[in-house]
Design an enzyme around this catalytic site. Structure first.
Site, PDB file in Angstrom:
ATOM      1  N   ASP A   1     -14.568  25.557  40.969  1.00 60.18           N
ATOM      2  CA  ASP A   1     -15.108  25.940  42.272  1.00 60.18           C
ATOM      3  C   ASP A   1     -15.400  27.437  42.240  1.00 60.18           C
ATOM      4  OD1 ASP A   1     -15.583  26.599  44.927  1.00 60.18           O
ATOM      5  OD2 ASP A   1     -14.076  25.201  45.708  1.00 60.18           O
ATOM      6  N   HIS A   2     -16.676  27.794  42.342  1.00 59.20           N
ATOM      7  CA  HIS A   2     -17.053  29.202  42.212  1.00 59.20           C
ATOM      8  C   HIS A   2     -16.573  30.043  43.384  1.00 59.20           C
ATOM      9  CE1 HIS A   2     -19.009  32.199  39.878  1.00 59.20           C
ATOM     10  NE2 HIS A   2     -19.913  31.400  39.337  1.00 59.20           N
ATOM     11  N   ARG A   3     -16.070  29.404  44.446  1.00 62.33           N
ATOM     12  CA  ARG A   3     -15.532  30.166  45.567  1.00 62.33           C
ATOM     13  C   ARG A   3     -14.166  30.752  45.256  1.00 62.33           C
ATOM     14  NH1 ARG A   3     -15.744  25.581  50.058  1.00 62.33           N
ATOM     15  NH2 ARG A   3     -14.796  24.513  48.263  1.00 62.33           N
TER      16      ARG A   3
END
Length: 496
Positions: free
Chosen positions: A466-468
């Site tokens: 998850d790039h968040r």
């Protein structure tokens, strides 16, 4: 006569319905208190439903494949018929006490004793699938097809030496291709489920196996205590038919398939996304919709890693430490070093929640498709303990006996798809987790070692994240650390 109607109870977390997978009794059968009467499937799990009454079955409210609402009539029993030595009013009183006790426990939030899952009043949420207000079309063979490819008769990725084996001698345990022939979305008719047939079969897989081979269960001699027919009893009949060349060893085709002409097109088949398959579909859709994922991968030389596995097998054969256990140990060490990947995103609070415990999920094959069992507290286990936990959960997945608690609460997932002969993939993150590692097959490939070309065991390791929760630097550091541990397993000693 005194008829008692057993209404479908809440099977956990306020679920509002359940699909009847198969009936274990029929009208006219005699039942005792707590005897399994049906296998039902909710959005959480597939469980056997016990009967609270002792007596004779009068009516089954719904056929296999139908969806029954919680609180709706499920089965009617005549409690005036003697059962296990209790006659007349005694049976009625005993049954009433059993039902009243169960309902009191359920109202008190003591947990749904049917599946070992809490059902406190405060946590009940009403959820209903579209169009689930009444009976639906029967599911294909009362079980949904596999969500992942299966190689040969293997029911799950290899874990040590457990994949594709028959586990113990449990009733009706069939590992491998258990779905059976499906014709127009249905399994062949089961001859032993006719009204009045008192056949003691606990496992629906045993009934399914008998249906595949056209065997009348009333003709099978049981060997288990209590006259229960097991898989080995059915297989004994199959073997005897094969040796004697008796006809009927293969289940006959349905009328619809027989009557079809050679030139007629094959009809479409609809498979409802219900039960666990429906839950998986919903979760994957949510993951793709909500998580901005990215994938990075690296090729690794796993020669020394596989050598360590062989050395451990020779030193501690009773521990049965396989490749999955060693990979799990690597994942735990990597998550400890990069805890951002052991997290979830709280969209309501706009926060990243880093989990304290490492609950390691792993992809496994089950009779109802791909499932993700969870090893809770994997970071607190030794390698031997982790190996045992993985092996036990894999066996339950292949048997279809995982409880809801064993499939929830994961914080990080490992997907060893190398057992399917696959080199790599871009898996969908198991929402609401933040990362998943995929491991491909480790096979002989040309590799440069100290400036010279050599043949080594090479595989591909991929990380979907998850790039968040992190950027490419953290993800790259994580996957590089995993690769280093596989190429130089002694690196793990630094983190013990």
């Amino acid at each position: 006569m005194s008829h008692k109607v057993f209404h479908l109870p809440d099977l956990g977390e306020g679920l509002t319905e359940a699909e009847v997978v198969s009936w274990l009794v029929g009208p006219g059968d005699t039942v005792v208190v707590d005897q399994p009467i049906a296998v039902v499937e909710t959005a959480k799990a597939q469980v056997e439903l016990p009967c609270p009454y002792a007596g004779s079955v009068v009516t089954l409210h719904g056929e296999a494949g139908h969806v029954v609402d919680v609180g709706a009539p499920f089965i009617t029993v005549d409690v005036d018929v003697p059962a296990d030595g209790i006659t007349g009013g005694g049976a009625s009183e005993a049954s009433d006490v059993a039902v009243d006790t169960y309902r009191e426990e359920e109202r008190a939030g003591s947990g749904a004793v049917l599946i070992g899952y809490g059902t406190s009043e405060g946590s009940r949420r009403r959820r209903r699938r579209v169009g689930a207000g009444g009976p639906t079309a029967p599911a294909a063979g009362s079980s949904l097809p596999s969500a992942a490819p299966v190689m040969g008769d293997t029911a799950a990725p290899a874990v040590g030496d457990t994949a594709g084996t028959v586990v113990g001698d449990t009733a009706g345990t069939v590992v491998g291709d258990t779905a059976g022939p499906v014709v127009d979305g249905r399994l062949p008719a089961e001859v032993s489920s006719k009204p009045g047939a008192a056949v003691r079969v606990i496992s629906p897989l045993v009934r399914q196996l008998a249906a595949e081979h056209g065997i009348d269960l009333r003709t099978v001699t049981p060997t288990a205590p209590g006259g229960i027919i097991r898989r080995c009893d059915v297989m004994a009949v199959v073997t005897a038919r094969g040796e004697g060349g008796a006809p009927g060893s293969v289940a006959p085709q349905s009328e619809s398939r027989v009557s079809a002409t050679a030139g007629s097109p094959t009809p479409d088949r609809r498979i409802p996304l219900t039960g666990i398959r429906g839950t998986i579909a919903s979760r994957l859709t949510t993951s793709r919709r909500e998580i901005p994922d990215a994938t990075t991968w690296v090729d690794v030389d796993a020669t020394d890693f596989l050598a360590v596995r062989r050395q451990l097998a020779e030193a501690r054969p009773e521990a049965r430490i396989g490749v999955l256990a060693l990979l799990g140990r690597v994942m735990v060490a990597a998550v400890r070093r990069y805890p951002e990947l052991n997290s979830t995103v709280d969209t309501a609070a706009n926060e990243v929640v880093v989990r304290g415990a490492i609950n390691l999920g792993f992809a496994a094959q089950s009779p109802r498709g791909l499932v993700v069992p969870v090893v809770h507290g994997a970071d607190e286990m030794t390698l031997a303990e982790l190996s045992t936990a993985l092996r036990e959960l894999t066996t339950k997945a292949m048997d279809g006996t995982l409880s809801p608690a064993e499939m929830t609460g994961g914080t990080f997932t490992l997907n060893n798809y190398g057992g399917y002969g696959v080199d790599g993939s871009t898996p969908i993150i198991n929402h609401p987790e933040a990362a998943m590692v995929g491991v491909g097959r480790m096979i002989d490939k040309p590799w440069v070692v100290d400036g010279a070309l050599a043949v080594r065991k090479v595989g591909t390791i991929g990380l979907t994240f998850d790039h968040r929760v992190c950027d490419g630097g953290t993800a790259g550091g994580f996957i590089r650390y995993v690769a280093d541990c596989i190429e130089r397993p002694t690196t793990l000693l630094l983190d013990l």
